[in-house]
Design an enzyme around this catalytic site. Sequence first.
Site, PDB file in Angstrom:
ATOM      1  NE  ARG A  34      -1.698  -1.578   3.522  1.00  0.00           N
ATOM      2  CZ  ARG A  34      -1.935  -1.814   4.803  1.00  0.00           C
ATOM      3  NH1 ARG A  34      -3.135  -1.566   5.300  1.00  0.00           N
ATOM      4  NH2 ARG A  34      -0.988  -2.274   5.598  1.00  0.00           N
ATOM      5  NE  ARG A  35       3.940   0.625   4.670  1.00  0.00           N
ATOM      6  CZ  ARG A  35       4.624   0.056   5.656  1.00  0.00           C
ATOM      7  NH1 ARG A  35       5.083   0.801   6.641  1.00  0.00           N
ATOM      8  NH2 ARG A  35       4.847  -1.251   5.661  1.00  0.00           N
ATOM      9  CE1 TYR A 152      -0.767 -13.494  11.224  1.00  0.00           C
ATOM     10  CE2 TYR A 152       0.260 -14.958  12.828  1.00  0.00           C
ATOM     11  CZ  TYR A 152       0.315 -14.239  11.643  1.00  0.00           C
ATOM     12  OH  TYR A 152       1.455 -14.287  10.863  1.00  0.00           O
ATOM     13  CB  THR A 187       9.475  -8.040  10.003  1.00  0.00           C
ATOM     14  OG1 THR A 187       8.266  -8.516  10.602  1.00  0.00           O
ATOM     15  CG2 THR A 187      10.275  -9.220   9.450  1.00  0.00           C
TER      16      THR A 187
HETATM   17  P1  NDP Z   1       5.897  -6.608   7.861  1.00  0.00           P
HETATM   18  O1  NDP Z   1       4.877  -5.878   8.661  1.00  0.00           O
HETATM   19  O2  NDP Z   1       7.321  -6.199   7.984  1.00  0.00           O
HETATM   20  O3  NDP Z   1       5.478  -6.579   6.313  1.00  0.00           O
HETATM   21  C1  NDP Z   1       4.155  -6.829   5.935  1.00  0.00           C
HETATM   22  C2  NDP Z   1       3.953  -6.462   4.475  1.00  0.00           C
HETATM   23  O4  NDP Z   1       2.584  -6.758   4.123  1.00  0.00           O
HETATM   24  C3  NDP Z   1       4.179  -4.988   4.208  1.00  0.00           C
HETATM   25  O5  NDP Z   1       4.895  -4.824   3.003  1.00  0.00           O
HETATM   26  C4  NDP Z   1       2.767  -4.427   4.058  1.00  0.00           C
HETATM   27  O6  NDP Z   1       2.761  -3.360   3.111  1.00  0.00           O
HETATM   28  C5  NDP Z   1       2.029  -5.629   3.457  1.00  0.00           C
HETATM   29  N1  NDP Z   1       0.588  -5.516   3.695  1.00  0.00           N
HETATM   30  C6  NDP Z   1      -0.060  -5.583   4.880  1.00  0.00           C
HETATM   31  N2  NDP Z   1      -1.365  -5.344   4.701  1.00  0.00           N
HETATM   32  C7  NDP Z   1      -1.544  -5.113   3.377  1.00  0.00           C
HETATM   33  C8  NDP Z   1      -2.671  -4.790   2.576  1.00  0.00           C
HETATM   34  N3  NDP Z   1      -3.901  -4.658   3.108  1.00  0.00           N
HETATM   35  N4  NDP Z   1      -2.495  -4.616   1.246  1.00  0.00           N
HETATM   36  C9  NDP Z   1      -1.267  -4.736   0.690  1.00  0.00           C
HETATM   37  N5  NDP Z   1      -0.159  -5.047   1.390  1.00  0.00           N
HETATM   38  C10 NDP Z   1      -0.309  -5.217   2.729  1.00  0.00           C
HETATM   39  O7  NDP Z   1       5.723  -8.137   8.271  1.00  0.00           O
HETATM   40  P2  NDP Z   1       6.482  -9.477   7.807  1.00  0.00           P
HETATM   41  O8  NDP Z   1       7.425  -9.234   6.716  1.00  0.00           O
HETATM   42  O9  NDP Z   1       6.951 -10.138   9.037  1.00  0.00           O
HETATM   43  O10 NDP Z   1       5.216 -10.312   7.291  1.00  0.00           O
HETATM   44  C11 NDP Z   1       5.119 -10.862   5.995  1.00  0.00           C
HETATM   45  C12 NDP Z   1       4.254 -12.109   6.078  1.00  0.00           C
HETATM   46  O11 NDP Z   1       4.893 -13.056   6.928  1.00  0.00           O
HETATM   47  C13 NDP Z   1       2.858 -11.907   6.664  1.00  0.00           C
HETATM   48  O12 NDP Z   1       1.950 -12.687   5.927  1.00  0.00           O
HETATM   49  C14 NDP Z   1       3.000 -12.439   8.097  1.00  0.00           C
HETATM   50  O13 NDP Z   1       1.780 -12.892   8.593  1.00  0.00           O
HETATM   51  C15 NDP Z   1       3.974 -13.556   7.869  1.00  0.00           C
HETATM   52  N6  NDP Z   1       4.742 -14.020   9.035  1.00  0.00           N
HETATM   53  C16 NDP Z   1       5.452 -13.143   9.814  1.00  0.00           C
HETATM   54  C17 NDP Z   1       6.199 -13.637  10.881  1.00  0.00           C
HETATM   55  C18 NDP Z   1       6.954 -12.744  11.803  1.00  0.00           C
HETATM   56  O14 NDP Z   1       7.184 -13.144  12.963  1.00  0.00           O
HETATM   57  N7  NDP Z   1       7.402 -11.589  11.377  1.00  0.00           N
HETATM   58  C19 NDP Z   1       6.266 -15.075  11.141  1.00  0.00           C
HETATM   59  C20 NDP Z   1       5.469 -15.879  10.262  1.00  0.00           C
HETATM   60  C21 NDP Z   1       4.770 -15.365   9.242  1.00  0.00           C
HETATM   61  P3  NDP Z   1       1.958  -1.980   3.288  1.00  0.00           P
HETATM   62  O15 NDP Z   1       1.811  -1.716   4.754  1.00  0.00           O
HETATM   63  O16 NDP Z   1       2.817  -0.982   2.575  1.00  0.00           O
HETATM   64  O17 NDP Z   1       0.672  -2.225   2.592  1.00  0.00           O
HETATM   65  C1  8X3 Z   2       4.075 -14.805  13.200  1.00  0.00           C
HETATM   66  C2  8X3 Z   2       4.694 -15.694  14.200  1.00  0.00           C
HETATM   67  O1  8X3 Z   2       4.444 -16.729  16.512  1.00  0.00           O
HETATM   68  O2  8X3 Z   2       3.539 -14.500  16.212  1.00  0.00           O
HETATM   69  O3  8X3 Z   2       3.343 -15.493  12.251  1.00  0.00           O
HETATM   70  O4  8X3 Z   2       2.423 -16.377  15.263  1.00  0.00           O
HETATM   71  S1  8X3 Z   2       3.709 -15.818  15.600  1.00  0.00           S
END
Ligand code: NDP
Ligand code: 8X3
Length: 251
Positions: A34-35, A152, A187
């Site tokens: 989005r950003r 979640y 992240t």
């Molecule tokens: P970040 O918050 O660093 O990145 C999330 C990304 O998702 C951003 O680029 C954001 O972009 C995008 N996003 C969120 N909502 C929207 C939307 N409505 N439309 C378009 N883009 C969207 O998190 P992570 O990199 O950690 O997360 C990435 C994935 O990994 C997610 O699916 C998360 O659930 C999963 N995950 C994360 C873990 C963790 O511990 N970090 C562990 C396991 C899985 P913008 O805001 O610009 O739209």
């Molecule tokens: C993100 C990892 O442990 O917060 O998917 O569910 S946890």
Amino acid sequence: MLKTALITGATAGFGEATALLLASKGYRLIITGRRKERLDALAEKMRAQGTEVYTLAFDVRSREETDAAVDSLPEAWKTIDVFINNAGLAVGTEHLHEAVTDDWDRMIDTNVKGLLYVSRKIVPLMVQRKSGHIINVGSIAGREAYPGGSVYCATKHAVQAITNSLRIEMLPHGIRVGLISPGLAETEFSEVRFKGNTEKANSVYNGLIPLYAPDIADTILFMLSAPAHVNIADVLILPTIQASARDVLRK
Ligand code: NDP
Ligand code: 8X3
């Protein structure tokens, strides 16, 4: 011809790290989020290193925005070889009986419906060409449930089910479908989950060494680099200090 990768959620975290790594390996990139200013900055950085980049700023929760964004791709950019379905978030850690119901909508609309909307537009392009590699980003929360994570966890269980069905559906089309399920990774994820409360977000990673975004990017590259006859279908990746969603060794 250069391979084209489309990554959702490339403005931060796993998506950004994966975009940078794939760019360094010679892919051309379609980056989304989005950003817009973040997409533009990342695109500029990659272009400076000689990568061809196309940016699409849209909210995956909107089917109209998603459809319009993908439709706006020039034909030359519609030959997508790799699709990383990564955009997602957690919001809140309240127990179900005290939760903010808007938080549920944000998670379900982004992690489940958003992932489906983007897939509905990209997968047909791959089916048409009988070629492609899809990697969905799940979570350890898609394999286990924990208190404060009911919705979640439900969304990430859904990602796992969608991935498993899609793998079967793509079998006759020669398209590989894989799932990567990370554990605790530092992240912007916790900053988003705790709605900008940096102190709470940082406390998630205090006293431990979590995964970092490049760890996930490296693993995605490993999955993509397997020979054509190999599909790395399901990867659980945890930091060494984590054994399950709830078993974490903290100093
Ligand atoms: P970040 O918050 O660093 O990145 C999330 C990304 O998702 C951003 O680029 C954001 O972009 C995008 N996003 C969120 N909502 C929207 C939307 N409505 N439309 C378009 N883009 C969207 O998190 P992570 O990199 O950690 O997360 C990435 C994935 O990994 C997610 O699916 C998360 O659930 C999963 N995950 C994360 C873990 C963790 O511990 N970090 C562990 C396991 C899985 P913008 O805001 O610009 O739209
Ligand atoms: C993100 C990892 O442990 O917060 O998917 O569910 S946890």
